[in-house]
Design a protein around this motif. Structure first.
Motif, PDB file in Angstrom:
ATOM      1  N   ASP A 198       0.897  -1.054   0.093  1.00 26.50           N
ATOM      2  CA  ASP A 198       0.052  -0.145  -0.251  1.00 26.50           C
ATOM      3  C   ASP A 198       1.098   1.266  -0.288  1.00 26.50           C
ATOM      4  O   ASP A 198       1.958   1.427   0.380  1.00 26.50           O
ATOM      5  CB  ASP A 198      -1.040   0.050   1.459  1.00 26.50           C
ATOM      6  CG  ASP A 198      -2.117   0.792   1.506  1.00 26.50           C
ATOM      7  OD1 ASP A 198      -2.585   1.128   0.311  1.00 26.50           O
ATOM      8  OD2 ASP A 198      -2.473   0.926   2.017  1.00 26.50           O
ATOM      9  N   THR A 278      -9.218  -2.288  -5.365  1.00 23.76           N
ATOM     10  CA  THR A 278     -10.790  -2.461  -5.059  1.00 23.76           C
ATOM     11  C   THR A 278     -10.176  -4.544  -4.730  1.00 23.76           C
ATOM     12  O   THR A 278     -11.241  -5.302  -3.631  1.00 23.76           O
ATOM     13  CB  THR A 278     -11.570  -2.503  -5.860  1.00 23.76           C
ATOM     14  OG1 THR A 278     -11.353  -1.026  -6.042  1.00 23.76           O
ATOM     15  CG2 THR A 278     -12.435  -2.736  -5.462  1.00 23.76           C
ATOM     16  N   ARG A 281      -8.401  -5.303  -1.648  1.00 19.92           N
ATOM     17  CA  ARG A 281      -8.961  -4.824  -0.230  1.00 19.92           C
ATOM     18  C   ARG A 281     -10.171  -5.975   0.073  1.00 19.92           C
ATOM     19  O   ARG A 281     -10.248  -5.925   1.392  1.00 19.92           O
ATOM     20  CB  ARG A 281      -9.790  -4.116  -0.563  1.00 19.92           C
ATOM     21  CG  ARG A 281      -8.002  -2.920  -0.005  1.00 19.92           C
ATOM     22  CD  ARG A 281      -8.415  -1.123  -0.160  1.00 19.92           C
ATOM     23  NE  ARG A 281      -7.168  -0.595  -0.026  1.00 19.92           N
ATOM     24  CZ  ARG A 281      -6.898   0.365  -0.800  1.00 19.92           C
ATOM     25  NH1 ARG A 281      -7.654   1.232  -1.015  1.00 19.92           N
ATOM     26  NH2 ARG A 281      -5.944   1.822  -0.184  1.00 19.92           N
ATOM     27  N   TRP A 288      -1.579  -6.064   4.781  1.00 22.17           N
ATOM     28  CA  TRP A 288      -1.260  -4.675   4.178  1.00 22.17           C
ATOM     29  C   TRP A 288      -0.061  -4.524   4.182  1.00 22.17           C
ATOM     30  O   TRP A 288       0.181  -4.322   6.079  1.00 22.17           O
ATOM     31  CB  TRP A 288      -2.892  -3.649   4.280  1.00 22.17           C
ATOM     32  CG  TRP A 288      -3.370  -4.251   3.310  1.00 22.17           C
ATOM     33  CD1 TRP A 288      -4.734  -4.737   3.680  1.00 22.17           C
ATOM     34  CD2 TRP A 288      -3.583  -3.864   1.377  1.00 22.17           C
ATOM     35  NE1 TRP A 288      -4.924  -5.069   2.809  1.00 22.17           N
ATOM     36  CE2 TRP A 288      -4.762  -4.052   1.688  1.00 22.17           C
ATOM     37  CE3 TRP A 288      -2.567  -2.671   1.138  1.00 22.17           C
ATOM     38  CZ2 TRP A 288      -5.291  -4.139   0.519  1.00 22.17           C
ATOM     39  CZ3 TRP A 288      -3.343  -2.861  -0.085  1.00 22.17           C
ATOM     40  CH2 TRP A 288      -4.300  -3.514  -1.095  1.00 22.17           C
TER      41      TRP A 288
END
Length: 309
Positions: A198, A278, A281, A288
């Motif tokens: 991320d 997307t 997640r 993460w």
């Protein structure tokens, strides 16, 4: 006996290659690419394949396995990737999957990502014809109306995958996303630890734009021209719809300028990164990793999480 694997996933240009290779060096691992475009021979620059120097002697699998003209899907990928993983495990090493194609990784980690039944070639042909007559976006909108979850994960330009997902719904009455959920109920073939990278959105987009510029400097236009002129990259192939290749082909065909093509590559890459985020997640098991940290801190955080029951 449980079989263990790790995976480093996330959006394009987030730093997956560097982290996966570092982990492989420290843990005695080997890399298995889960990138739907790095499978194609000759498509090197535009798919950001790791160079020999970047690999640092770590064996890589599932790269350069077919020609761009050949058809390939997650259903084709899964048994080959599992065979590679099993071989790595049998040699006492850790398979580390690396890439941003969540569908391919899901295909490996679940019993069966596709619905039962054979391909309906007639229906598939009708759907592709519809896309040709109305636009690939129109076909994607049809998929989005019946299976928005799958549509979100598939780029509209990947017309064959869009058509396949629609075919599954039209022949079974059940969305592909639902078949995928059912398949996850089966016992997983591997015990896995998944890492997703991320970064702040602005930073990620800057990295994407920079990567595209580097690809152009490295000879992306000549790479695409050579593949097209040699007949290895037919315009009707799935590979020709890959981001970076589709836009350069439009430039080579005189449909747009190089500057406009480059701008579109950057826009499409940013949109793709958003869809990748997307997708990952949704996965509750993903760990993460904040790529804002010092790289050594990131590696150590990953190593702490790499424990298997």
């Amino acid at each position: 006996m449980a079989k263990f694997i790790a995976a480093v996933v996330g959006p394009t240009a987030s730093g997956k290659t560097a982290l996966s290779i570092e982990l492989a060096e420290r843990l005695g691992g080997e890399i298995i690419s889960c990138d739907s475009m790095q499978i194609y021979r000759g498509m090197d620059i535009g798919t950001a394949k790791p160079t020999v120097d970047e690999m640092r002697g770590i064996p890589h699998h599932m790269i350069d396995i077919i020609e761009p003209s050949e058809r390939f899907s997650a259903a084709d990928y899964a048994p080959l990737a599992r065979a590679a993983a099993d071989d790595i495990i049998a040699r006492g090493k850790l398979p580390i999957f690396c890439g941003g194609t969540g569908l391919y990784l899901d295909a490996v980690l679940t019993a069966n990502v596709y619905s039962p039944g054979e391909t309906d070639e007639t229906l598939r042909s009708e759907l592709l014809q519809y896309a040709g007559q109305n636009s690939v976006d129109a076909l994607w909108q049809r998929l989005n109306a019946v299976d928005p979850e799958t549509a979100e994960a598939v780029h509209p330009n990947n017309v064959k995958r869009v058509a396949r997902a629609l075919e599954i719904y039209l022949t079974t009455g059940t969305p592909k996303s639902e078949w995928d959920r059912r398949s996850r109920l089966a016992p997983p073939p591997y015990q896995s630890v998944l890492f997703a990278l991320d970064r702040p959105r602005d930073e990620l987009y800057e990295r994407i734009d920079s990567r595209v510029d580097i690809m152009l400097e490295a000879g992306l236009v000549d790479e695409v021209r050579g593949l097209v002129d040699s007949g290895r990259l037919p315009r009707v192939s799935t590979a020709a719809q890959a981001i970076g290749y589709k836009e350069i082909i439009s430039f080579l065909d005189g449909e747009t300028t190089l500057d406009a093509a480059v701008d579109e590559i950057k826009r499409s890459s940013r949109r793709y990164a958003k869809r990748q985020l997307t997708w990952f997640r949704r996965e509750k098991s993903v760990n993460w990793l904040n790529m804002d940290n010092n790289f050594e801190v990131i590696v150590n955080n990953a190593l702490k999480l790499l424990t298997f029951d």
